[in-house]
Scaffold this motif. Structure first.
Motif, PDB file in Angstrom:
ATOM      1  N   GLY A   9      -6.903  49.585 -13.303  1.00  0.00           N
ATOM      2  CA  GLY A   9      -6.509  48.193 -13.561  1.00  0.00           C
ATOM      3  C   GLY A   9      -4.995  48.152 -13.656  1.00  0.00           C
ATOM      4  N   SER A  11      -3.078  48.369 -16.226  1.00  0.00           N
ATOM      5  CA  SER A  11      -2.519  49.399 -17.121  1.00  0.00           C
ATOM      6  C   SER A  11      -2.417  50.739 -16.415  1.00  0.00           C
ATOM      7  CB  SER A  11      -3.413  49.638 -18.340  1.00  0.00           C
ATOM      8  OG  SER A  11      -3.699  48.495 -19.003  1.00  0.00           O
ATOM      9  N   TYR A  29      -7.858  57.752 -11.438  1.00  0.00           N
ATOM     10  CA  TYR A  29      -9.286  57.640 -11.121  1.00  0.00           C
ATOM     11  C   TYR A  29      -9.778  56.226 -11.413  1.00  0.00           C
ATOM     12  CZ  TYR A  29      -8.870  62.661 -11.129  1.00  0.00           C
ATOM     13  OH  TYR A  29      -8.467  63.942 -10.847  1.00  0.00           O
ATOM     14  N   HIS A  32     -14.469  51.858  -9.346  1.00  0.00           N
ATOM     15  CA  HIS A  32     -14.891  50.933  -8.288  1.00  0.00           C
ATOM     16  C   HIS A  32     -14.292  51.335  -6.935  1.00  0.00           C
ATOM     17  CE1 HIS A  32     -15.726  48.422 -11.877  1.00  0.00           C
ATOM     18  NE2 HIS A  32     -16.801  48.162 -11.161  1.00  0.00           N
ATOM     19  N   SER A 266      -3.687  43.130 -26.606  1.00  0.00           N
ATOM     20  CA  SER A 266      -3.437  41.790 -26.066  1.00  0.00           C
ATOM     21  C   SER A 266      -2.810  40.913 -27.135  1.00  0.00           C
ATOM     22  CB  SER A 266      -4.755  41.155 -25.622  1.00  0.00           C
ATOM     23  OG  SER A 266      -5.300  41.872 -24.550  1.00  0.00           O
TER      24      SER A 266
END
Ligand code: FAD
Length: 392
Positions: A9, A11, A29, A32, A266
């Protein structure tokens, strides 16, 4: 130095880029087959965040906004002019762009490869069925194992689930140039809902809630209230866990760090995660080598967490359903006195600055003070929120 990064993602990708730029040998890694998918994010970020991200991603910007309208449960609203623009970005485009940059820097990327941490310097690769050793490991696996994390990560108890719905409206729809946020705990208990206008007639409607089972019905209601008279085409729905709780105390093992949703960094009011990630990874890579970069990122993460902690209490006031009347009355009162509020304290990311509001908006401060002096019931509600959410 061989560094393994779990999760492709934002990050994982951005961390891989910084590590690689500092001379580390990076292995990324992602379980998906593609990065950026499945989608979950609305993709609203500030200009400051994009600057800190420090990556050429202009082509992923969909629209710019300078104002946000806040609605109460009665449909009254106030518009805030932000101190700098914010953008709607295409998250899939962003992740794909970051992947290209990472690959260009020599990051070894393994898609369709799920891995699991087995020790502080090793993980198990489900594709090769082998244990792999690393000097350092970065956990950037998002919210995937939130319920059963390793002991040094905090287990999150209350969860907000957020769902976005991309819709196209037929008919004569007015062009909108501001994002709308709806503080209506009857519709979105524990959070809020939002409307992001994209091209004419295309909108993202979203809703966060403590009660995920009710989200589809609530979204239908929300959609109906906004566009009930028009024909609506739902293009797609996507979403996931929105982090609003920060870890209490973080003590990473020597060779491991966690970043982004894996850590829960967040902004507690909006659940926006890209700001903290970008800030933690915003440093001059030319001045740091691979031996030190891991510690640098770690200390930046702690600084970001300290900053976000300051936003936690103010967030509780907005998230607590028992403050609905207070929110309704405040928005209603301000809307009758001001059509738009502009202040240096209205920062898309630094919500702790709301406390500085009186300094930058003395006129509004005076108006609100007069209401407080005159309105005993309102004073009581505000006092309750201050004691139960701000000072608790
Ligand atoms: C509805 C909604 C709206 C949001 N809107 C905004 C917004 O407007 N602005 C904003 O700033 N933030 C927003 N956020 C938050 C933001 O999306 C996240 O904070 C951000 O995506 C976190 O990035 P990440 O890389 O940490 O996690 P993720 O994006 O979840 O990436 C984690 C990656 O790790 C992979 N992975 C997981 N486990 C493994 C494993 N074992 N092996 C290999 N790979 C693995 C996953 O497949 C995934 O690709 C929103 C979130 C939601 C749910």
């Amino acid at each position: 130095m061989k560094t393994g990064v779990i999760g492709g993602g934002i990050s994982g990708l951005l961390t891989s880029i910084r590590l690689s730029e500092s001379g580390c040998n990076v292995y990324l890694y992602e379980e998906h087959t593609e990065v950026g998918l499945p989608e979950h994010c609305t993709g609203i970020v500030s200009k400051k965040t994009l600057k800190m991200m420090n990556a050429p991603i202009d082509e992923c910007i969909k629209k710019e906004f300078t104002e946000i309208a806040f609605f109460n449960s009665k449909g009254e609203s106030i518009k805030l002019k932000l101190n700098e623009p914010i953008f709607s970005i295409d998250r899939v485009c962003l992740e794909k762009k970051l992947l290209k940059i990472a690959e260009g820097l020599g990051v070894n990327v393994y898609l369709k490869t799920k891995v699991a941490l087995v020790d502080h310097d090793r993980f198990y690769n489900f594709s090769t069925k082998k244990i792999e050793d690393f000097n350092n490991i970065v956990l950037a696996w998002g919210n995937s194992i939130q319920q059963n994390p390793p002991p040094f990560l905090h287990k999150r108890t209350s969860q907000i689930i957020g769902i976005n719905r991309l819709i196209e409206i037929e008919g004569n729809i007015k062009e909108e140039n501001y994002i709308s946020v709806y503080f209506n705990h009857y519709l979105s208990p524990g959070f809020f809902s939002w409307k992001v206008p994209l091209n004419r007639g295309t909108f993202i409607l979203g809703l966060g809630s403590l009660d995920p089972k009710k989200i589809p019905l609530s979204l239908n209601k929300f959609e109906n209230e906004l566009f009930g008279n028009n024909r609506i085409k739902i293009v797609k729905s996507y979403g996931g866990v929105i982090n609003v709780s920060l870890p209490e105390a973080v003590a990473f093992p020597k060779k491991v760090i966690a970043i982004g949703d894996a850590l829960g960094m967040s902004k507690p009011l909006s659940g926006g995660g890209i700001y903290g990630i970008s800030k933690a990874l915003n440093f001059d890579v030319t001045r740091i080598n691979c031996e030190d970069v891991f510690e640098k990122i770690k200390s930046n993460i702690f600084n970001v967490l300290r900053e976000l902690k300051k936003q936690e209490r103010i967030s509780r006031v907005f998230h607590n359903p028992s403050n609905q009347e207070l929110l309704d009355e405040t928005i209603s009162f301000i809307s009758k006195n001001y059509s738009i509020i502009s202040s240096k304290a209205i920062d898309y990311d630094e919500h702790q600055n709301f406390i500085l509001f009186p300094i930058f908006s003395p006129k509004l401060f005076l108006t609100m003070s007069l209401k407080l002096i005159r309105d005993k019931e309102y004073r009581k509600k505000l006092k309750k929120a201050i004691y139960s959410d701000l000072l608790d």
